[in-house]
Design a protein around this motif. Structure first.
Motif, mmCIF file in Angstrom:
data_model
loop_
_atom_site.group_PDB
_atom_site.id
_atom_site.type_symbol
_atom_site.label_atom_id
_atom_site.label_comp_id
_atom_site.label_asym_id
_atom_site.label_seq_id
_atom_site.Cartn_x
_atom_site.Cartn_y
_atom_site.Cartn_z
ATOM 1 N N VAL A 135 0.854 -1.183 0.000
ATOM 2 C CA VAL A 135 0.000 0.000 0.000
ATOM 3 C C VAL A 135 0.893 1.237 0.000
ATOM 4 N N GLU A 158 0.142 -4.982 3.664
ATOM 5 C CA GLU A 158 -1.142 -5.296 4.280
ATOM 6 C C GLU A 158 -1.654 -6.630 3.752
ATOM 7 N N ALA A 182 -6.439 -4.518 1.060
ATOM 8 C CA ALA A 182 -6.597 -3.067 1.029
ATOM 9 C C ALA A 182 -7.400 -2.692 -0.192
#
Length: 321
Positions: free
Chosen positions: A67, A114, A117
């Motif tokens: 991200v 992550e 996302a």
């Protein structure tokens, strides 16, 4: 392995405070492949071979979602877009996945890994505690009438001196800074801003910590007048605004002193050292540099968490208890 590339152009909301979150999903699991995302503030997409990017992250393939978070408040100059390139290089490809040696330092982009996302823009206000969000909006509404940069420029006759360089504080960073300092919102604590300009720092502090007393000291009458006018729009903020010289005013009763001192000349910092020595034990001084020469009875530099802040983060000065 065939080269695998993904290009994303993001129109950055330059005039909204918040962050764009742009996810990149792993599709290549080939052993030894090197996965990366790089970002450019230029006018086109960057590549590792071109060494024309401003930010980059490299991870092992299959490590989840990368991200990229773009902080809009730091997105200035040159471009309204962020150009992001996501791809994989073979293990044998010698192209370095690191910043060029002469790369300029920017704060606008960070990366995280992550599990999942989605594309999103997160307004800065939504990351504040719920009870502060109304104060946040009141702060920006009050200051929507004030152009401090123009006022400062005109007050100095169009010729700015370093000691009077104007800069602006914002609500969320001031809240985070005072939280890091573990400010206790109890009656009696006094924060003093040395060179308070239009009063933004003390106004944000007073709104975020309603029991904290806040005093701003400003030399230029035009900025002081603007601060008084803004104070009238924020009757709930406990503010004292003083027109005066920070080297001559008495602020020895402060428990927290803030000086956005990056442009203060050395002789001015030396004069301030003598006044810091008059503060009572346990007082805290927040500076943007470490120009202090004296020991000041155990005054030692402390930095914000280096894991989360740039190397040139604001330094915190606090006497030993």
């Amino acid at each position: 392995m065939e080269p695998c590339w993904e290009y994303r152009e993001v129109k950055v909301r330059r005039f909204e405070r918040g962050k764009h979150q742009i996810p990149f999903f792993s599709e290549c699991l080939e052993a030894g492949a090197r996965r990366f995302v790089c970002c450019s503030k230029g006018s086109d997409f960057a590549t590792p071979a071109g060494q024309d990017f401003h930010w980059i992250v490299a991870v092992e393939p299959g490590q989840g979602v990368i991200v990229a978070s773009i902080q809009t408040q730091f997105w200035v100059f040159e471009s309204d877009s962020a150009f992001l390139t996501h791809g994989w290089l073979e293990a044998s490809d010698p192209t370095p996945l690191c910043l060029p040696a002469d790369a300029a330092e920017f704060l606008a982009v960070s990366f995280s890994l992550e599990d999942s996302a989605s594309d999103a823009f997160v307004p800065e206000v939504e990351e504040l505690p719920t009870q502060l969000q109304d104060a946040y909006h009141k702060f920006y509404e009050a200051y929507s009438f004030v152009d401090g940069y123009q006022l400062s420029y005109e007050a100095q006759g169009g010729c700015t001196t370093s000691a009077l360089t104007y800069g602006e504080s914002h609500f969320a960073p001031i809240y985070r800074l005072l939280s890091i300092l573990q400010v206790e919102a109890t009656a009696g604590d006094l924060l003093v801003d040395l060179g308070s300009g239009t009063g933004r720092l003390v106004a944000a502090a007073a709104l975020a910590f309603p029991l904290l007393r806040c005093r701003g000291i400003e030399l230029l009458p035009a900025l002081h007048t603007a601060a008084l006018q803004t104070k009238a729009r924020l009757p709930e903020a406990s503010l004292e605004l003083v027109l005066g010289d920070i080297l001559h005013e008495d602020w020895s009763d402060a428990s927290i002193v803030v000086a956005m001192s990056l442009c203060f000349p050395a002789e001015m910092m030396k004069a301030l050292e003598a006044k810091f020595a008059l503060l009572r034990p346990g007082s805290r001084v927040v500076l943007m540099n470490c120009f202090l020469e004296s020991d000041l009875s155990g005054l030692a530099p402390l930095c914000l968490d280096k894991a989360n802040e740039p190397a040139h983060a604001v330094r915190l000065e606090r006497p030993s208890k």
